[in-house]
Each structure stands twice: as structure tokens, then as C-alpha cells.
Design an enzyme around this catalytic site. Sequence first.
Site, PDB file in Angstrom:
ATOM      1  N   ARG A   1      -0.774  15.201  12.597  1.00  0.00           N
ATOM      2  CA  ARG A   1      -0.007  14.780  11.492  1.00  0.00           C
ATOM      3  C   ARG A   1       0.324  15.847  10.690  1.00  0.00           C
ATOM      4  O   ARG A   1      -0.441  16.177   9.724  1.00  0.00           O
ATOM      5  CB  ARG A   1      -0.328  13.535  10.710  1.00  0.00           C
ATOM      6  N   PRO A   2       1.259  16.772  11.050  1.00  0.00           N
ATOM      7  CA  PRO A   2       1.580  18.064  10.341  1.00  0.00           C
ATOM      8  C   PRO A   2       2.138  17.588   8.921  1.00  0.00           C
ATOM      9  O   PRO A   2       2.485  16.570   8.524  1.00  0.00           O
ATOM     10  CB  PRO A   2       2.349  18.952  11.013  1.00  0.00           C
TER      11      PRO A   2
ATOM     12  N   CYS B   1      -5.718   8.170   8.873  1.00  0.00           N
ATOM     13  CA  CYS B   1      -5.803   7.761  10.219  1.00  0.00           C
ATOM     14  C   CYS B   1      -5.602   8.673  11.286  1.00  0.00           C
ATOM     15  O   CYS B   1      -4.611   9.674  11.227  1.00  0.00           O
ATOM     16  CB  CYS B   1      -4.589   6.509  10.298  1.00  0.00           C
TER      17      CYS B   1
ATOM     18  N   ASP C   1       4.198   0.954  12.078  1.00  0.00           N
ATOM     19  CA  ASP C   1       2.934   0.590  11.586  1.00  0.00           C
ATOM     20  C   ASP C   1       3.058  -1.072  11.959  1.00  0.00           C
ATOM     21  O   ASP C   1       1.790  -1.537  12.029  1.00  0.00           O
ATOM     22  CB  ASP C   1       2.756   0.191  10.109  1.00  0.00           C
TER      23      ASP C   1
ATOM     24  N   LYS D   1       0.815  -1.086   0.042  1.00  0.00           N
ATOM     25  CA  LYS D   1       0.082   0.059   0.056  1.00  0.00           C
ATOM     26  C   LYS D   1       0.980   1.322   0.063  1.00  0.00           C
ATOM     27  O   LYS D   1       0.578   2.250  -0.817  1.00  0.00           O
ATOM     28  CB  LYS D   1      -0.905   0.118   1.273  1.00  0.00           C
ATOM     29  N   ASN D   2       2.049   1.139   1.010  1.00  0.00           N
ATOM     30  CA  ASN D   2       2.604   2.524   1.110  1.00  0.00           C
ATOM     31  C   ASN D   2       3.539   2.864  -0.217  1.00  0.00           C
ATOM     32  O   ASN D   2       4.233   3.601  -0.177  1.00  0.00           O
ATOM     33  CB  ASN D   2       3.259   2.420   2.429  1.00  0.00           C
TER      34      ASN D   2
ATOM     35  N   LEU E   1       6.799  19.985   6.887  1.00  0.00           N
ATOM     36  CA  LEU E   1       8.080  19.689   6.343  1.00  0.00           C
ATOM     37  C   LEU E   1       7.768  19.298   4.531  1.00  0.00           C
ATOM     38  O   LEU E   1       8.620  20.092   3.864  1.00  0.00           O
ATOM     39  CB  LEU E   1       8.700  18.314   6.536  1.00  0.00           C
TER      40      LEU E   1
ATOM     41  N   ARG F   1      -4.544  10.382   4.363  1.00  0.00           N
ATOM     42  CA  ARG F   1      -3.491  11.210   4.485  1.00  0.00           C
ATOM     43  C   ARG F   1      -2.415  11.116   3.273  1.00  0.00           C
ATOM     44  O   ARG F   1      -1.827  12.298   2.951  1.00  0.00           O
ATOM     45  CB  ARG F   1      -2.737  10.783   5.833  1.00  0.00           C
TER      46      ARG F   1
ATOM     47  N   ARG G   1      -8.793  -0.468   3.814  1.00  0.00           N
ATOM     48  CA  ARG G   1      -7.909   0.378   3.423  1.00  0.00           C
ATOM     49  C   ARG G   1      -6.650   0.105   3.098  1.00  0.00           C
ATOM     50  O   ARG G   1      -5.965   0.507   2.186  1.00  0.00           O
ATOM     51  CB  ARG G   1      -7.687   1.745   4.458  1.00  0.00           C
TER      52      ARG G   1
HETATM   53  C1  UD1 Z   1       4.053   7.036   6.188  1.00  0.00           C
HETATM   54  C2  UD1 Z   1       3.338   5.801   6.099  1.00  0.00           C
HETATM   55  C3  UD1 Z   1       2.545   5.257   7.276  1.00  0.00           C
HETATM   56  C4  UD1 Z   1       3.806   5.311   8.460  1.00  0.00           C
HETATM   57  C5  UD1 Z   1       4.633   6.316   8.426  1.00  0.00           C
HETATM   58  C6  UD1 Z   1       5.953   6.309   9.496  1.00  0.00           C
HETATM   59  C7  UD1 Z   1       2.475   5.821   3.791  1.00  0.00           C
HETATM   60  C8  UD1 Z   1       1.356   6.266   2.922  1.00  0.00           C
HETATM   61  N1  UD1 Z   1       2.428   5.916   5.121  1.00  0.00           N
HETATM   62  O1  UD1 Z   1       3.165   8.070   6.737  1.00  0.00           O
HETATM   63  O2  UD1 Z   1       1.967   4.056   7.140  1.00  0.00           O
HETATM   64  O3  UD1 Z   1       3.152   5.088   9.714  1.00  0.00           O
HETATM   65  O4  UD1 Z   1       5.121   6.759   7.130  1.00  0.00           O
HETATM   66  O5  UD1 Z   1       6.885   5.108   8.860  1.00  0.00           O
HETATM   67  O6  UD1 Z   1       3.504   5.738   3.175  1.00  0.00           O
HETATM   68  N2  UD1 Z   1       5.777  14.936  10.387  1.00  0.00           N
HETATM   69  C9  UD1 Z   1       5.845  16.084  10.707  1.00  0.00           C
HETATM   70  N3  UD1 Z   1       5.743  17.191   9.889  1.00  0.00           N
HETATM   71  C10 UD1 Z   1       5.601  16.931   8.365  1.00  0.00           C
HETATM   72  C11 UD1 Z   1       5.740  15.519   8.304  1.00  0.00           C
HETATM   73  C12 UD1 Z   1       5.787  14.171   8.985  1.00  0.00           C
HETATM   74  O7  UD1 Z   1       6.269  16.805  11.723  1.00  0.00           O
HETATM   75  O8  UD1 Z   1       5.734  17.467   7.381  1.00  0.00           O
HETATM   76  C13 UD1 Z   1       5.963  13.853  11.648  1.00  0.00           C
HETATM   77  C14 UD1 Z   1       4.759  13.218  11.863  1.00  0.00           C
HETATM   78  O9  UD1 Z   1       3.677  13.958  12.423  1.00  0.00           O
HETATM   79  C15 UD1 Z   1       5.391  11.999  12.254  1.00  0.00           C
HETATM   80  C16 UD1 Z   1       6.461  11.687  11.766  1.00  0.00           C
HETATM   81  O10 UD1 Z   1       6.931  12.963  11.308  1.00  0.00           O
HETATM   82  O11 UD1 Z   1       5.529  11.940  13.786  1.00  0.00           O
HETATM   83  C17 UD1 Z   1       6.731  10.617  10.832  1.00  0.00           C
HETATM   84  O12 UD1 Z   1       5.722  10.785   9.631  1.00  0.00           O
HETATM   85  P1  UD1 Z   1       5.726  10.500   8.169  1.00  0.00           P
HETATM   86  O13 UD1 Z   1       7.307   9.681   7.970  1.00  0.00           O
HETATM   87  O14 UD1 Z   1       5.641  11.572   7.478  1.00  0.00           O
HETATM   88  O15 UD1 Z   1       4.720   9.569   8.074  1.00  0.00           O
HETATM   89  P2  UD1 Z   1       3.830   9.777   6.646  1.00  0.00           P
HETATM   90  O16 UD1 Z   1       4.509  10.019   5.372  1.00  0.00           O
HETATM   91  O17 UD1 Z   1       2.608  10.427   6.953  1.00  0.00           O
END
Ligand code: UD1
Length: 414
Positions: A121-122, A116, A305, A22-23, A125, A92, A397
Site C-alpha cells: 500500500r504505497p 491492514c 471494503d 470510520k473512513n 501519490l 494506515r 478497529r
Molecule cells: C481508503 C479506505 C479503505 C478502502 C480504500 C479503497 C480509509 C481510512 N480507508 O484507503 O477502507 O479500502 O480507500 O476504497 O479511508 N495507491 C498507490 N499509491 C498511493 C496511494 C494509493 O498506489 O500513494 C493504491 C493502493 O495501493 C490501492 C489503491 O491505490 O491499490 C487505492 O488505495 P486508496 O484509495 O489510497 O486507499 P486508502 O486511502 O488507503
Amino acid sequence: MDIWRIRGGKSLRGETDVQGAKNAVLPILAASVLTGCRTGLDNCPDLRDVDGSADILRCLGCRVTRSGRRMYIDSTGELSCSIPHELMAGMRSSVIFLGAVLARCGEAVMAMPGGCELGPRPIDLHLAALREMGAEISESGGNIVCRCPKLRGASINLALPSVGATENIMIAACRADGAMVITNAAREPEICDLAEYLRKMGANIRGDGSSTVVIDGFSPRGEVSHSVMPDRIAAATWLCACASAGGEIKVCGALPEHLVPVTRALGEMGCRLGFCGDGIAISAPSRLRAPRPIATKPYPGFPTDAQALLMAATLKAEGTSVFTENMFESRFRHVPELRRMGAEISTEGRVAIVRGVPKLHGAPVTATDLRGSAALLIAALGAEGETVLHDSGHLRRGYEEPAEVLSALGAEIH
Ligand code: UD1
């Protein structure tokens, strides 16, 4: 509302093929609009989030068709640059379309993404990186409006190795003028699968899988063909299900090198694991024991995950299991539901402590997120009696036909 009825206490036996990841497929689908091309994608899992991405692609003006596990995306026509709220709200990962649409159209307008509920989940970045690349970004009425006629390469050091931000930057950077260097990049295998797809599209990318990724140059190709990598979290789910229910299964197609921290923990719990070229085999002991403390970390650390999945497998393990969730703030929402099944779990902040109990019992439970829902399923398989899992579509999902997969392994699930 989906209602799953699981009668626990049946051990699992047999083999199952792991679905496509999925990811990995979601960012690849977003990247398919980067330039006008035709993509043939194999090993595409049949998931609600994939359907959601296909709807976004159609809304942008692509032609999307599907036949079994093969998807075909034609993005050669005129593209719209805006994605309505109802399509963004479902997941997301839709934020990944931001970089792709901006790079293709010079403009992108979309609602803030859903997904989710794992605490805040900002996407700061993602936005900061696109600004560095020259984008003007404003937020109004819940919409993000990004404009940049021509993106430029930059050097970006991510404050956190965010998977989504790394992917968004990689995609947008393919169409930027000049070299893009991302440091403290995420190293997840799904990043490498996306890089592989982008290379097939004509991008010059190196360093994926390490902390420094360089994107420098793009010679677009009209036809791309790619096969999506195996889903390591789905594989972890079936391995943990076997640990919880007992028995002996093989997850065909799972790549052992992607699952080292999970299989190590299962080994510490007394499971016997077999690694071969075409999958991972597991045999559960009659009584599990607690693994060493688990702390979630970016890849190659223990995946967030899989935290709920492994926790569900430890509920009956002898001793005390400790889980520290470092990646997301609210990722213990499965805990109160697991307690309904007789689990003894206490939480304090980011730490959950499981005291193994000899037995779990079936109960009515409610899922609040995708992996939390899978954790309830895993616990239910190891519980006595019937569990009724109320799930508003979370499992679909991320899992392709979960009831069929588990039933074929001997579980009683409807
Ligand atoms: C992806 C995966 C999700 C997995 C996660 C961490 C997909 C579709 N989803 O989610 O299944 O749980 O990686 O391995 O690939 N953060 C910020 N600012 C940002 C972006 C992220 O503060 O702009 C924080 C998030 O709140 C979180 C951490 O960074 O605490 C990791 O998030 P991130 O690696 O971005 O996860 P996703 O890409 O959303």
C-alpha cells in the site's frame, strides 16, 4: 487477542442504528489540526482507530475529550510536528496527518504508516502531490521528513483516484498559496464529508464528489461543529449478515444512495430491499442465489471494503459467484478461513470463484484484516454450530460494539 464465539443458524430480526463512518471521521480528525480551532464532532464512532487518531492528536499537542458519541478537539495551542512510530504503526490512515501537520507547522516528521495487510500500500501519490506543492521530502530510518514553510497550489492529476491521497491533498491545499486543482480525484462520499468539514473550517472547496476538486482560499474560523456521515460499510456488513443468517432487519440511518452496488447484488441474490428516508430494510429468501459477477472499483463502483462481506453472504447461494478484486493485491486472505467452514472457493490472481454449498459448519478461524474478520462473522452467522473467531483487535478497529449490535438482532455471539 479477542475471541468471538458465534453460534450460527439464528435468523436476524429487528432494527439497528448505523454507526458514524470510520473512513470519514479519521481524515476529519487529522484535518482538525490544520488551523488553531475548536471542533465539536458528533456521531463519532467508538472505534480503536478513532482512539488511535485521538492519541496522535494528543501527542501533537491538542486537547481531546469525548463524551459518548461527541468528541471535542482543541488545536489552538502550540503544535508539535512529529508523530512517533508506535502511534503511526497502528493504522494506515495515519498518513492523512502528513498534509495537515505540514500545512500547519511547515514541517512534519512521521514513521511510515501501518494498517491492514492488503498487499503493498504505497503512499507515492501522497508524497508526489506534496512535492508538487513545494514540499521537500526525504525518507530516513523508516521516517518521512517533510518540510515546506509555505505550500503553494498546483494542478495534480492523480494516476489513480486514491481516497487517502485526495484527502491529504485537499487538507494541505487549504493552507496553500494559490488555487489547487485535483483531477482524477476519488469520489467517495467520505471525501464529501471531509470537504463539508473543511468548508465549515473556512475553506473554499468545490467539486467534491466529482473527479475534479478545486480548493481555493481559506478564512479560518475558531469554532467548527460537524456530524460524521453514516458508515456505508458497517451498513453493508449488517445487510450481508442478514442475507447470510436469514431473517428481516432494518439498518436505520444508512443512506441508500451510498450503497447502490451492494444492494443491487443483494437484490440479485433474491433479497427484498426497502429504501426509505431513514434507512435500508432487507428480507432474506429461504435460499439465496448467486449474484452477477462482482468487480471492485472506485466509487461509485462496488466497494473493495464490501467484497469480503458479500462473498461471505454468497457461500450458500445457489450457483457460482465470481469476485474480481481490482483495488488491492492481497484481499482474499479471508478465503482459506472461509474454506474451514465448508465453503467452496477457488482463487486465481485477482479472481475468486465461489461455488455455493447447501450448508456451512462452524470452525475455529483466524482473522487477518478488518473486513476479512467481518466476513468470517457473517459466514459464521449462517453456519451450523459454533465458530470461534480469533481476532487480534481487527473488528474493534472498524465496528462499534459488533456483538451488541448482532445480539440485539437475535444472533448468539459472545
Ligand atoms: C481508503 C479506505 C479503505 C478502502 C480504500 C479503497 C480509509 C481510512 N480507508 O484507503 O477502507 O479500502 O480507500 O476504497 O479511508 N495507491 C498507490 N499509491 C498511493 C496511494 C494509493 O498506489 O500513494 C493504491 C493502493 O495501493 C490501492 C489503491 O491505490 O491499490 C487505492 O488505495 P486508496 O484509495 O489510497 O486507499 P486508502 O486511502 O488507503
